[in-house]
Every structure is written in structure tokens, then in C-alpha cells.
Design an enzyme around this catalytic site. Sequence first.
Site, PDB file in Angstrom:
ATOM      1  N   ASP A 140     -13.676 -19.500   9.473  1.00 48.47           N
ATOM      2  CA  ASP A 140     -13.810 -18.705  10.713  1.00 48.47           C
ATOM      3  C   ASP A 140     -14.318 -19.504  11.628  1.00 48.47           C
ATOM      4  O   ASP A 140     -15.332 -20.373  11.344  1.00 48.47           O
ATOM      5  CB  ASP A 140     -14.826 -17.429  10.292  1.00 48.47           C
ATOM      6  N   ASN A 163     -11.718  -5.646   7.764  1.00 45.31           N
ATOM      7  CA  ASN A 163     -11.918  -4.499   8.849  1.00 45.31           C
ATOM      8  C   ASN A 163     -10.612  -3.859   9.255  1.00 45.31           C
ATOM      9  O   ASN A 163      -9.573  -4.788   9.699  1.00 45.31           O
ATOM     10  CB  ASN A 163     -12.496  -5.256  10.110  1.00 45.31           C
ATOM     11  N   VAL A 215      -8.778  -9.004  15.361  1.00 43.96           N
ATOM     12  CA  VAL A 215      -7.676  -9.742  15.489  1.00 43.96           C
ATOM     13  C   VAL A 215      -6.394  -8.880  14.665  1.00 43.96           C
ATOM     14  O   VAL A 215      -6.739  -8.584  13.395  1.00 43.96           O
ATOM     15  CB  VAL A 215      -7.583 -11.112  14.795  1.00 43.96           C
ATOM     16  N   HIS A 253      -6.512  -9.699   7.313  1.00 44.62           N
ATOM     17  CA  HIS A 253      -7.203 -10.818   7.042  1.00 44.62           C
ATOM     18  C   HIS A 253      -8.459 -10.325   6.194  1.00 44.62           C
ATOM     19  O   HIS A 253      -8.882  -9.324   6.543  1.00 44.62           O
ATOM     20  CB  HIS A 253      -7.696 -11.640   8.060  1.00 44.62           C
ATOM     21  N   HIS A 269     -12.016 -11.301   4.825  1.00 46.13           N
ATOM     22  CA  HIS A 269     -13.109 -12.204   5.176  1.00 46.13           C
ATOM     23  C   HIS A 269     -13.565 -12.667   3.701  1.00 46.13           C
ATOM     24  O   HIS A 269     -14.028 -11.778   2.969  1.00 46.13           O
ATOM     25  CB  HIS A 269     -14.335 -11.778   5.873  1.00 46.13           C
TER      26      HIS A 269
END
Length: 113
Positions: A30, A86, A95, A99, A101
Site C-alpha cells: 500500500d 472496504n 478505490v 482489494h 488489505h
Amino acid sequence: MEKTLFQKICDKELSAQVVYEDADVVAFRDINPQAPTHVLIVPRKPIARIAEADAGDAGLLGRLLLKAAEVARTLGLERGFRLVVNNGPDGGEAVPHLHVHILGGRPMQWPPG
Ligand code: 5GP
């Protein structure tokens, strides 16, 4: 359709510190880490968010999660790690390319912010 930011990273059109890649997924550090280790793992397929995945994505989503755990192991997160997805504005999604994290290297707090 224009490529997402993370598609451009997957396709090497934008630079990132890639820590793992295969035919289905790419994992990279990240740009604004929230923990000593903070890696994003994304499917190459540009699913916008988990709420927009469908039954046909089940295998890919399974591989994404299994690979997240494998990447965490290779990054030395034996003491534990947190996976975060998220979704949407209240979920903190910035974004619109699915994805996961991978956060580790410090004790995580609960509840999350
Ligand atoms: P979200 O809030 O959508 O779950 O997370 C998006 C994440 O992407 C954030 O943690 C943010 O720091 C990261 N990010 C945004 N732009 C870039 C970029 O260009 N490169 C990398 N490596 N990470 C990015």
C-alpha cells in the site's frame, strides 16, 4: 472502459512494490501504509467491490483469500494479521477495484475505526 488504478498496477502501467503475482491475483504494498506491513491483494479481474461480485466469481474470491493468507505467511506475519475489505462510502472504500488489505506487524485494535 478505462482501466482502474489497480488494473494499471496489475498491467505494470503504474509502478508498485509487487510482492506476489499469478494469473489471477496481484499483491503489492500500500502506498500509504497503516501498519508496519500493509499489502493489498487484488484480482486482475476488475470487480468493483465485493457487493458486485457474483456466484461466478466464487472460485476467484476463494483463491484471493487463500492467497492473502499465503502472502501474509511469506511476509513473516506469524503472530497474526488482519484482512480488511472496504465496501462503499460508509465502508471506507476509496478505490473501486476489489482489494483485500493485509495488515500486520503490530497488534490490531477492536472495534476498528
Ligand atoms: P480502500 O480505502 O479503497 O479500501 O483502500 C484503497 C487503498 O489503496 C488505500 O489504502 C490507499 O493507500 C491505496 N492506494 C491508493 N492509491 C494507490 C497507489 O497508487 N498505489 C498503491 N500501492 N496503493 C494505493
